[in-house]
Design an enzyme around this catalytic site. Structure first.
Site, PDB file in Angstrom:
ATOM      1  N   THR A  23      -4.093   0.892  -2.663  1.00  0.00           N
ATOM      2  CA  THR A  23      -3.538  -0.423  -2.330  1.00  0.00           C
ATOM      3  C   THR A  23      -3.812  -1.476  -3.388  1.00  0.00           C
ATOM      4  O   THR A  23      -4.772  -1.338  -4.159  1.00  0.00           O
ATOM      5  CB  THR A  23      -4.153  -0.894  -0.987  1.00  0.00           C
ATOM      6  OG1 THR A  23      -3.539  -2.110  -0.573  1.00  0.00           O
ATOM      7  CG2 THR A  23      -5.649  -1.134  -1.098  1.00  0.00           C
ATOM      8  N   GLU A  52      -7.213  -8.153  -2.717  1.00  0.00           N
ATOM      9  CA  GLU A  52      -7.929  -7.484  -1.616  1.00  0.00           C
ATOM     10  C   GLU A  52      -8.942  -8.384  -0.912  1.00  0.00           C
ATOM     11  O   GLU A  52      -9.267  -8.182   0.262  1.00  0.00           O
ATOM     12  CB  GLU A  52      -8.632  -6.232  -2.141  1.00  0.00           C
ATOM     13  CG  GLU A  52      -8.655  -5.075  -1.157  1.00  0.00           C
ATOM     14  CD  GLU A  52      -7.285  -4.497  -0.948  1.00  0.00           C
ATOM     15  OE1 GLU A  52      -6.886  -4.363   0.221  1.00  0.00           O
ATOM     16  OE2 GLU A  52      -6.589  -4.177  -1.929  1.00  0.00           O
ATOM     17  N   ASP A  96      -8.716  -9.641   2.600  1.00  0.00           N
ATOM     18  CA  ASP A  96      -9.022  -8.802   3.775  1.00  0.00           C
ATOM     19  C   ASP A  96     -10.353  -9.212   4.413  1.00  0.00           C
ATOM     20  O   ASP A  96     -10.700  -8.731   5.492  1.00  0.00           O
ATOM     21  CB  ASP A  96      -9.071  -7.317   3.398  1.00  0.00           C
ATOM     22  CG  ASP A  96      -7.697  -6.652   3.455  1.00  0.00           C
ATOM     23  OD1 ASP A  96      -6.717  -7.332   3.815  1.00  0.00           O
ATOM     24  OD2 ASP A  96      -7.603  -5.454   3.137  1.00  0.00           O
ATOM     25  N   THR A 112       0.789  -1.234   0.000  1.00  0.00           N
ATOM     26  CA  THR A 112       0.000   0.000   0.000  1.00  0.00           C
ATOM     27  C   THR A 112       0.827   1.292   0.000  1.00  0.00           C
ATOM     28  O   THR A 112       2.012   1.284   0.306  1.00  0.00           O
ATOM     29  CB  THR A 112      -0.991  -0.041   1.188  1.00  0.00           C
ATOM     30  OG1 THR A 112      -1.702  -1.252   1.135  1.00  0.00           O
ATOM     31  CG2 THR A 112      -1.965   1.083   1.198  1.00  0.00           C
TER      32      THR A 112
HETATM   33  N1  GLU Z   1      -5.320  -4.257   2.455  1.00  0.00           N
HETATM   34  C1  GLU Z   1      -5.108  -3.413   3.560  1.00  0.00           C
HETATM   35  C2  GLU Z   1      -6.323  -2.606   3.878  1.00  0.00           C
HETATM   36  O1  GLU Z   1      -7.076  -2.283   3.030  1.00  0.00           O
HETATM   37  C3  GLU Z   1      -3.985  -2.458   3.359  1.00  0.00           C
HETATM   38  C4  GLU Z   1      -2.721  -3.182   3.306  1.00  0.00           C
HETATM   39  C5  GLU Z   1      -1.547  -2.342   3.661  1.00  0.00           C
HETATM   40  O2  GLU Z   1      -1.605  -1.270   4.140  1.00  0.00           O
HETATM   41  O3  GLU Z   1      -0.477  -2.812   3.444  1.00  0.00           O
HETATM   42  O4  GLU Z   1      -6.524  -2.268   4.969  1.00  0.00           O
END
Ligand code: GLU
Length: 590
Positions: free
Chosen positions: A429, A448, A451, A411
């Site tokens: 991200t 994603e 998550d 990200t």
């Molecule tokens: N996928 C994570 C999120 O949306 C972010 C990942 C990151 O910050 O490395 O919270």
């Protein structure tokens, strides 16, 4: 214009950075941090007209050029994002999602736009479970098509530009197109990340050909061209997002790539892409001291959890206690543990599951939670005390089981303020470093969907953040604009998986309570507690607090903490910027 340590910029472009920090043993190949460098120690950058704080010098330069030619902060953000997708491909890009927090100076309005990825219509809560209903191993889920959600970034860029852009859409593509065609110099950070991830990067032929040419990892200092990305950009700039990304050749290639990865195929189809929409959400704001801390609501847990930490810790005098006092960190650590307990239970995409969104930030609820920290012996809360609270619900209350999901950091975050006073705080991200490792059209597809909670139920009780068709996975991204008297005073955010929340909360406390300038607040050591161990940043003064924190009852771990904070403070009309010395970002201003 003042370049932020122009020599550091040159050094970065030419490719020699100090040694990379060791990857912490317990994190499975996240995007690694770079060791604290001297390049941004000390003075922050100052500007009078405009400022950008961005994770890569090429992207910062592209944004600065737009602002210098009278573009708006939104124009600069579009140009920067398109370049980031090329030069920082492991972190964000057209194949991912993003959240925008935007202050419009003319109307005085703060808007949040949600460009988060969505689960395919064919997805079920068992997407990340095996035949026996057991959760898959993390990387078995990540690598391949299964983890890929419908990208949101192209639609978000188009939407923000349509609302607030000044310069023509296709003009903003010029810097990225030029760099993709003529080549850019591979940075040391990209080299290190490719080196570390070789095995996974080699599973998909297009990805391998780009990052491991002739079987060898990319080398820092070498020039890399990406003609496929230039073609994707050309389609998007000419035809717009609907025809030029979510339909036509790009869409077809995305769907084909996701579905044809036979080892771990995904469910995405053309109608998932055609149906994608950016959503405007109500900003989530919480009062802290004399300011209002505003950011992205569900599906992000960012603003709610940052707001809870500040709301609980704000019941104590952190200013008086100061940054070196273990008691400050007992308060921040326990406030954070309580906030993460609520996050794990209640926070998810509120278009799909009811949430006590308002109740989680009610001052009386937070002060009751703060009472749990009022320990007579000054000890940290015991394990039993750290349970989700009982906030009031916006509608009928629902029982949820606690979430089980793992977020590993990749990200990027950037902050931009233009000469009109418009402010952009955007976190972007593709989830894990290099996302799903599937490359199409010169960009990487996100992972994603991991998550989401891999488990859908616990003892028959549903988990709020379970997979559902069309749903957006819960995020931790916390692009933030701190407001005072209706005007922005701080624009801040970070990558870092679920540690984002701790990084952002700490920076706000260091800036507001401990009187650090924005650069010092960003650079100051991290101490992060996510409801498990107390993580202290290695090779910093934070590590010295270990014995005291252990005495208070915490299990402590000293480790690399890989933030990428970029922020701009606005003080009496002056812009003051900071870039995280843990990555390769810079601040440019005029
Ligand atoms: N996928 C994570 C999120 O949306 C972010 C990942 C990151 O910050 O490395 O919270």
């Amino acid at each position: 214009m003042r370049a932020f340590f122009a020599t550091a910029l040159t050094t970065l472009l030419l490719g020699s950075l100090p040694a990379l920090a060791q990857q912490a043993a317990d994190s499975v190949a996240p995007e690694i941090g770079t060791a604290q460098t001297k390049k941004q120690a000390g003075t922050p950058v100052r500007g009078k007209k405009w400022m950008v704080a961005i994770a890569n010098p090429y992207a910062a330069q592209a944004a600065a050029d737009v602002l210098r030619s009278d573009g708006s902060a939104i124009d600069a953000a579009v140009a920067a994002q398109l370049v980031l997708g090329l030069v920082e491909p492991q972190s964000s890009g057209l194949g991912g999602g993003a959240f925008l927090v935007y202050f419009d100076a003319e109307s005085g309005k703060l808007t949040t736009l949600d460009g988060r990825e969505t689960a395919p219509a064919a997805a079920t809560p068992r997407l990340f479970q095996n035949q026996a209903g057991e959760p898959l191993k993390f990387y078995d889920a990540v690598v391949g098509g299964r983890s890929v959600g419908t990208p949101g970034t192209p639609a978000l860029l188009e939407e923000m530009h349509a609302r607030w852009g000044k310069q023509p859409w296709d003009k903003l593509f010029a810097p990225a197109k030029q760099l993709a065609t003529q080549g850019f110099v591979v940075s040391p950070r990209l080299e290190a990340l490719v080196e570390l991830d070789q095995v996974r990067l080699s599973v998909h032929p297009k990805t391998a050909a780009y990052f491991l040419p002739d079987g060898e990892p990319l080398k820092a200092g070498s020039t890399l061209k990406n003609p496929a990305y230039a073609e994707t950009l050309a389609r998007l700039s000419k035809n717009g997002a609907k025809e030029g990304f979510y339909g036509g050749e790009t869409a077809k290639s995305v769907v084909a790539t996701v579905g044809s990865f036979t080892a771990n195929p995904g469910l995405l189809n053309l109608s998932d892409l055609a149906n994608y929409q950016t959503r405007e959400r109500k900003p989530v704001c919480s009062d802290y001291q004399e300011v209002s801390v505003c950011g992205m609501g569900p599906p992000s847990s960012g603003a709610l959890t940052v707001g809870q930490i500040l709301g609980i810790a704000g019941n104590f005098d952190l200013k008086e206690l100061g940054p070196e006092n273990p008691e400050s960190w007992r308060i921040v650590g326990d406030a954070s543990r309580l906030a993460f307990a609520d996050r794990g239970r209640y926070m998810a995409d509120s278009d799909f599951v009811p949430m006590p969104t308002k109740g989680l930030l009610k001052p009386d609820y937070l002060s009751a939670r703060a009472d749990l920290l009022d320990s007579e012996d000054g000890m940290a809360m015991t394990g039993d005390a750290v349970t989700p609270g009982d906030p009031s619900w916006d509608h009928a209350a629902v029982d949820y089981a606690d979430d089980v999901s793992l977020e590993l950091p990749s990200t990027t975050h950037f902050a931009i303020v233009d000469s009109q006073g418009n402010a952009v705080s955007m976190t972007s991200t593709i989830e894990n470093a290099f996302g799903s490792r599937l490359m199409v059209g010169g960009f990487l597809l996100n992972n994603e969907l991991t998550d989401f909670s891999f488990k859908s139920h616990d003892n028959g009780v549903p988990i709020a953040n379970r997979v559902e068709p069309g749903k957006r996975p819960r995020s931790s991204m916390a692009p933030t604009i701190v407001m005072k008297d209706g005007k922005p005073v701080l624009v801040i955010g970070s990558p870092g998986g679920s540690r984002i929340i701790g990084y952002v909360a700490k920076t706000i406390i260091a800036y507001l309570d401990w009187g650090m300038d924005i650069q010092a607040a960003i650079s100051s050591p991290h101490l992060v507690n996510r409801f498990g161990t107390y993580d202290l940043e290695e090779n910093t003064d934070a590590a010295n607090l270990a014995p005291e924190l252990e005495k208070l009852g915490y299990e402590v771990k000293i480790r690399d903490l890989n933030s990428g904070l970029h922020g701009i403070a606005i003080e009496n009309g002056e812009l003051i910027g900071g870039a995280d010395p843990r990555r390769e970002g810079i601040v440019l201003a005029e």
